[in-house]
Design a protein around this motif. Sequence first.
Motif, PDB file in Angstrom:
ATOM      1  N   ARG A 109       0.830  -1.201   0.000  1.00  0.00           N
ATOM      2  CA  ARG A 109       0.000   0.000   0.000  1.00  0.00           C
ATOM      3  C   ARG A 109       0.870   1.259   0.000  1.00  0.00           C
ATOM      4  NH1 ARG A 109      -2.787  -1.134   4.125  1.00  0.00           N
ATOM      5  NH2 ARG A 109      -1.710   0.148   5.678  1.00  0.00           N
ATOM      6  N   TRP A 110       1.946   1.230   0.771  1.00  0.00           N
ATOM      7  CA  TRP A 110       2.835   2.388   0.831  1.00  0.00           C
ATOM      8  C   TRP A 110       3.687   2.518  -0.426  1.00  0.00           C
ATOM      9  CZ3 TRP A 110       4.311   5.869   4.999  1.00  0.00           C
ATOM     10  CH2 TRP A 110       3.460   5.791   6.109  1.00  0.00           C
ATOM     11  N   PHE A 111       4.038   1.377  -1.020  1.00  0.00           N
ATOM     12  CA  PHE A 111       4.929   1.367  -2.190  1.00  0.00           C
ATOM     13  C   PHE A 111       4.261   0.581  -3.320  1.00  0.00           C
ATOM     14  CE2 PHE A 111       7.317   1.299   1.795  1.00  0.00           C
ATOM     15  CZ  PHE A 111       7.943   2.535   1.732  1.00  0.00           C
ATOM     16  N   PRO A 112       3.347   1.204  -4.040  1.00  0.00           N
ATOM     17  CA  PRO A 112       2.534   0.505  -5.049  1.00  0.00           C
ATOM     18  C   PRO A 112       3.382  -0.204  -6.106  1.00  0.00           C
ATOM     19  CG  PRO A 112       1.716   2.742  -4.664  1.00  0.00           C
ATOM     20  CD  PRO A 112       3.033   2.642  -3.959  1.00  0.00           C
ATOM     21  N   GLY A 113       3.014  -1.446  -6.385  1.00  0.00           N
ATOM     22  CA  GLY A 113       3.701  -2.205  -7.424  1.00  0.00           C
ATOM     23  C   GLY A 113       4.838  -3.063  -6.927  1.00  0.00           C
ATOM     24  N   THR A 114       5.087  -3.088  -5.611  1.00  0.00           N
ATOM     25  CA  THR A 114       6.202  -3.877  -5.074  1.00  0.00           C
ATOM     26  C   THR A 114       5.754  -5.299  -4.755  1.00  0.00           C
ATOM     27  OG1 THR A 114       5.713  -2.949  -2.881  1.00  0.00           O
ATOM     28  CG2 THR A 114       7.484  -1.917  -4.163  1.00  0.00           C
ATOM     29  N   ARG A 115       5.300  -5.991  -5.767  1.00  0.00           N
ATOM     30  CA  ARG A 115       4.871  -7.383  -5.625  1.00  0.00           C
ATOM     31  C   ARG A 115       6.086  -8.311  -5.668  1.00  0.00           C
ATOM     32  NH1 ARG A 115       4.138  -5.300 -10.449  1.00  0.00           N
ATOM     33  NH2 ARG A 115       4.998  -6.359 -12.280  1.00  0.00           N
ATOM     34  N   PRO A 116       5.917  -9.586  -5.297  1.00  0.00           N
ATOM     35  CA  PRO A 116       7.026 -10.546  -5.381  1.00  0.00           C
ATOM     36  C   PRO A 116       7.615 -10.603  -6.791  1.00  0.00           C
ATOM     37  CG  PRO A 116       5.241 -11.479  -4.098  1.00  0.00           C
ATOM     38  CD  PRO A 116       4.722 -10.183  -4.668  1.00  0.00           C
ATOM     39  N   GLY A 117       8.931 -10.629  -6.864  1.00  0.00           N
ATOM     40  CA  GLY A 117       9.622 -10.651  -8.148  1.00  0.00           C
ATOM     41  C   GLY A 117      10.105  -9.285  -8.594  1.00  0.00           C
ATOM     42  N   VAL A 118       9.569  -8.223  -8.006  1.00  0.00           N
ATOM     43  CA  VAL A 118       9.999  -6.863  -8.350  1.00  0.00           C
ATOM     44  C   VAL A 118      11.311  -6.565  -7.631  1.00  0.00           C
ATOM     45  CG1 VAL A 118       9.447  -4.416  -7.970  1.00  0.00           C
ATOM     46  CG2 VAL A 118       7.711  -5.966  -8.874  1.00  0.00           C
ATOM     47  N   ASN A 119      12.180  -5.857  -8.296  1.00  0.00           N
ATOM     48  CA  ASN A 119      13.421  -5.414  -7.680  1.00  0.00           C
ATOM     49  C   ASN A 119      13.225  -3.997  -7.140  1.00  0.00           C
ATOM     50  OD1 ASN A 119      16.201  -3.804  -8.123  1.00  0.00           O
ATOM     51  ND2 ASN A 119      16.621  -5.906  -7.504  1.00  0.00           N
ATOM     52  N   LEU A 120      13.569  -3.779  -5.874  1.00  0.00           N
ATOM     53  CA  LEU A 120      13.293  -2.487  -5.247  1.00  0.00           C
ATOM     54  C   LEU A 120      14.107  -1.342  -5.838  1.00  0.00           C
ATOM     55  CD1 LEU A 120      12.973  -3.575  -1.502  1.00  0.00           C
ATOM     56  CD2 LEU A 120      11.133  -3.004  -3.112  1.00  0.00           C
ATOM     57  N   LYS A 131       8.334   8.550  -7.208  1.00  0.00           N
ATOM     58  CA  LYS A 131       8.598   9.974  -6.986  1.00  0.00           C
ATOM     59  C   LYS A 131       7.437  10.651  -6.259  1.00  0.00           C
ATOM     60  CE  LYS A 131      11.903  10.473 -10.737  1.00  0.00           C
ATOM     61  NZ  LYS A 131      12.281  11.134 -12.004  1.00  0.00           N
ATOM     62  N   ARG A 132       6.292  10.017  -6.271  1.00  0.00           N
ATOM     63  CA  ARG A 132       5.178  10.543  -5.463  1.00  0.00           C
ATOM     64  C   ARG A 132       5.281  10.052  -4.021  1.00  0.00           C
ATOM     65  NH1 ARG A 132       2.422   8.910 -10.209  1.00  0.00           N
ATOM     66  NH2 ARG A 132       1.566   7.059  -9.161  1.00  0.00           N
ATOM     67  N   VAL A 133       5.814   8.847  -3.841  1.00  0.00           N
ATOM     68  CA  VAL A 133       5.947   8.275  -2.499  1.00  0.00           C
ATOM     69  C   VAL A 133       7.061   8.967  -1.718  1.00  0.00           C
ATOM     70  CG1 VAL A 133       6.583   6.186  -1.226  1.00  0.00           C
ATOM     71  CG2 VAL A 133       5.029   6.026  -3.183  1.00  0.00           C
ATOM     72  N   PHE A 134       8.167   9.280  -2.409  1.00  0.00           N
ATOM     73  CA  PHE A 134       9.339   9.853  -1.748  1.00  0.00           C
ATOM     74  C   PHE A 134       9.458  11.342  -2.070  1.00  0.00           C
ATOM     75  CE2 PHE A 134      10.298   5.359  -1.992  1.00  0.00           C
ATOM     76  CZ  PHE A 134      10.914   5.088  -0.786  1.00  0.00           C
ATOM     77  N   ASP A 195       2.605   9.375   3.466  1.00  0.00           N
ATOM     78  CA  ASP A 195       1.597   8.428   3.924  1.00  0.00           C
ATOM     79  C   ASP A 195       0.524   8.273   2.847  1.00  0.00           C
ATOM     80  OD1 ASP A 195      -0.896   7.475   5.239  1.00  0.00           O
ATOM     81  OD2 ASP A 195       0.327   7.601   7.052  1.00  0.00           O
ATOM     82  N   PRO A 196       0.233   7.028   2.422  1.00  0.00           N
ATOM     83  CA  PRO A 196      -0.731   6.838   1.326  1.00  0.00           C
ATOM     84  C   PRO A 196      -2.163   7.194   1.700  1.00  0.00           C
ATOM     85  CG  PRO A 196      -0.144   4.736   2.293  1.00  0.00           C
ATOM     86  CD  PRO A 196       0.763   5.760   2.919  1.00  0.00           C
TER      87      PRO A 196
END
Length: 230
Positions: A109-120, A131-134, A195-196
């Motif tokens: 929820r805080w970092f949209p799209g960070t599903r398993p297999g994604v590289n941070l 860029k919207r989150v940070f 905060d989302p």
Amino acid sequence: MIEQHRIGKHLRAHHPEPGVACPEPTPRSGLARTLTSAAQPGAGQVNSANIRLLPTALEAPDRLSGRYPGGRIEPSADELADLQSLTHPAVYQTPATFDVIAANTAFQRWFPGTRPGVNLLEWMLLEPAAKRVFPEWFTDARRLVAAFWALTRESADQQRVAEIVATCERAPEWNELWAAIAADDIGTPRIVVRDPVTRRVRTLVPRFYSPEFPARPWWLCRLVPDPLAR
């Protein structure tokens, strides 16, 4: 004795049938087969210095690369339930390369799209939502790039490192971020995020935990509110 008991328990879990021989120690360990057998039930004392060599003898994982003999170990149902039970954002990730193994609902929820297999790192540099989150995106991206650089220098999986770098090079800021790596950026304990729900800016502190018994090819990273923030 406690350490020997834990080693013996690990060996029995991997060799539950009576009479099954322990795995042949690797040449670099310098341990004889009798040492691994000594950690089994009914054996005598084992020198504590030699016990510390057992992970090598048993081909324990390369904790930096996140790769285990025979392939990756996926989180069990209990481990996934533990992750989901955490209130704050939390993720299982490979130690050096920041590949997501699993993320709880709060983290996604805080970092949209960070599903398993994604590289941070790839997510940070190429996902528009980052860029919207940070609010201080460049500063936090520079710190993440510096951590990646420091950790992957000792990684055995240089092929994976090269894949991540090749992908990140598509980001227009990559060359500037890579050139701006500084020792002061490594180990910076706080990140600033939006905060989302409330859209307020929050300061979070990463807390890392490395599973040992049983060992796992990931770190648990929790992001908790900064107790010093007002």
